[in-house]
Scaffold this active site. Structure first.
Site, short mmCIF file in Angstrom:
data_model
loop_
_atom_site.label_atom_id
_atom_site.label_comp_id
_atom_site.label_asym_id
_atom_site.label_seq_id
_atom_site.Cartn_x
_atom_site.Cartn_y
_atom_site.Cartn_z
N THR A 173 -5.99 -0.89 10.34
CA THR A 173 -5.57 0.07 11.34
C THR A 173 -5.52 -0.48 12.78
OG1 THR A 173 -7.32 1.69 10.08
CG2 THR A 173 -6.44 2.49 12.28
N ARG A 218 0.90 -1.12 -0.02
CA ARG A 218 0.02 0.26 -0.11
C ARG A 218 0.96 1.30 0.19
NH1 ARG A 218 -1.77 2.83 5.01
NH2 ARG A 218 -3.51 4.46 4.40
N ARG A 272 -8.90 19.08 8.47
CA ARG A 272 -7.64 19.47 9.45
C ARG A 272 -7.79 20.90 10.01
NH1 ARG A 272 -3.86 15.43 9.55
NH2 ARG A 272 -4.00 13.98 7.63
N LYS A 279 -13.15 2.68 1.15
CA LYS A 279 -13.09 2.56 2.41
C LYS A 279 -13.99 3.09 3.41
CE LYS A 279 -8.91 4.42 3.57
NZ LYS A 279 -7.91 5.62 3.70
#
Length: 477
Positions: free
Chosen positions: A276, A35, A76, A218
């Protein structure tokens, strides 16, 4: 054949692992797919990493798929003059702007004021700081601090259930889509998917460029859970991205969400990756915690086709050890009595043609009853039948023979499937071809006389893309 683990391992490459030597060692240790994370580093760096993978693929005479993960619309905090300490009960203000002005915290998301409502939560830095929206005034959001902490620049901000107006593909993502098309990347990871429309938008871009790159959606938003069936239908694969998903939904809801997603993906015959914090402590330690070992094991027991390492291999101190331990866990679980073998899911979703399903079901029954079966030889043009047989979690490997190298890379992600390049002109149902196949079984797969293999394909064109319509039991002579 190398790395014959039924459960596949995905390894994220980064500063700790993108040297040619380390990539080669990770592959030899058990990595199935690498990945590349576009959230970090430059396109030039990723191009260099990709070149190394392709070089190793040729030298190792292997098939190594690559997943390019799009950053997506990650929200963010903007630039701050210094970290801001907040205490429970404080009222703070947020606004879409680049830098801190008038005591307003900058956010890089233009739609923040329109996408939040009174009473909704705002989570900062993976949920370490939690706030609740008091009101919006024009383009300014007022929120009360629930948990004290320090807000730092460029930390992630989550609005569970919000971000409805945000575009799924950012300008940066579009550049990386071009990169993927130009470099024949195998899979694109589409971040923060909310509905099938997000996938269709990326699919349109790929089709416009005649790209065969496949899409892994995802799952990291609550909206995705609400629309999971249509998302799975439109996707080529699914990733249970537990990082942001575990922030966006209540943490106690995450295990059931994971199991539900995996089951639905299995039933739809789509490969599913669990990602994760699988061996998170190995970023700094040479062995995982017991809880992490159990987490990897339970993901496999749930039915995951692949398990993924992120920071463990990208920036950790022990990338090779993390892969080795994950492979040991996978191999141990897959050889245990707790993995249900040779059983097609009752809820399996299939197209109108029942013949391949009947053959897959027959393969499962043969594996239960016939001794000395050492493998399944699936002659395929599209990868459909190997993927279908994979869902019965066979007790032996599926060796998928295909003349299309790209399809071979795609098939590698499926549980128990191991791709082999074959010349479709040489694969025929005649005495000469069966003799060649027998020699391959002995010399290539190291089988012994008397071993049985199950052979599937389509007659008369073998690897034509037509529906699989024959099954043969071949005894090695």
């Amino acid at each position: 054949m190398k790395n014959l683990s039924a459960t596949k391992i995905v390894s994220t490459l980064g500063p700790a692992s993108r040297s040619e030597e380390m990539i080669r060692n990770l592959f030899r240790a058990g990595v199935t797919m690498f990945r590349i994370n576009s959230s970090h580093d430059s396109i030039e760096t990723h191009q260099d990493t990709l070149n190394k993978i392709r070089k190793i693929e040729k030298e190792e005479k292997a098939i190594i798929p690559v997943l390019l993960d799009l950053q997506g619309p990650k929200i963010r905090i903007g630039q701050l003059t210094q970290p801001i300490t907040v205490n429970a009960g404080d009222i703070v203000k947020f606004k879409h702007q680049k830098t801190q002005e008038n005591n307003i915290i900058p956010v890089d998301y233009e739609g923040i004021a329109s996408d939040v409502s009174q009473g909704e939560k705002i989570l900062i830095d993976d949920g370490k700081i939690q706030l609740i929206v008091e009101k919006t005034d024009g383009d300014v959001v007022y929120a009360k601090v629930l948990t004290s902490g320090e807000i730092k620049p460029r930390k992630g901000l989550n609005i569970p259930g919000g971000t409805g107006s945000i575009d799924i593909l950012t300008e940066t993502d579009l550049k990386y889509v071009d990169f993927a098309v130009t470099n024949d990347i195998d899979y694109l990871g589409l971040s923060f998917v909310r509905s099938k429309e997000d996938i269709i938008k990326l699919r349109h871009l790929l089709n416009k460029n005649n790209s065969r790159t496949r899409i892994i959606s995802k799952i990291e938003k609550p909206q995705a859970l609400e629309n999971i069936d249509e998302i799975i239908e439109q996707s080529d694969g699914i990733m249970v991205a537990r990082g942001d998903l575990g922030i966006e939904i209540k943490t106690e809801k995450l295990p059931i969400a994971q199991k539900t997603i995996i089951k639905k993906a299995n039933n739809a015959r789509k490969p599913v990756i669990v990602a994760t914090q699988m061996l998170e402590s190995m970023i700094d330690n040479p062995i995982p915690t017991r809880a992490e070992t159990s987490d990897v094991a339970n993901a496999i027991l749930d039915g995951a086709d692949a398990v993924m390492l992120s920071g463990e291999t990208a920036m950790g101190k022990y990338p090779l050890e993390a892969v080795e331990i994950m492979k040991k866990i996978a191999d141990d679980i897959n050889s245990s009595q707790f993995v249900k073998k040779n059983e097609l899911p009752k809820e399996l979703l299939t197209e109108c043609n029942p013949i391949p399903v009947s053959i897959a079901s027959s393969v499962a029954e043969i594996l239960k009853n016939l001794p000395k079966v050492k493998g399944i030889i699936a002659l395929t043009a599209t990868g459909y039948t190997p993927a279908l047989i994979s869902e019965c979690r066979p007790s032996v490997p599926i060796y998928a023979l295909c003349s299309d190298f790209k399809i071979c890379r795609f098939m590698q992600l499926h549980n128990s499937v191991f791709s082999i390049i074959a010349d479709d002109e040489e694969i025929k149902c005649d005495k000469e071809s069966i003799t060649k196949l027998n020699n391959f079984l002995i010399n290539g797969l190291k089988l012994k006389k008397g071993d049985n293999v199950i052979l599937t394909g389509s007659i008369p064109y073998i690897m034509s893309g037509l529906s699989t319509n024959f099954l043969k039991i071949h005894t090695v002579v």
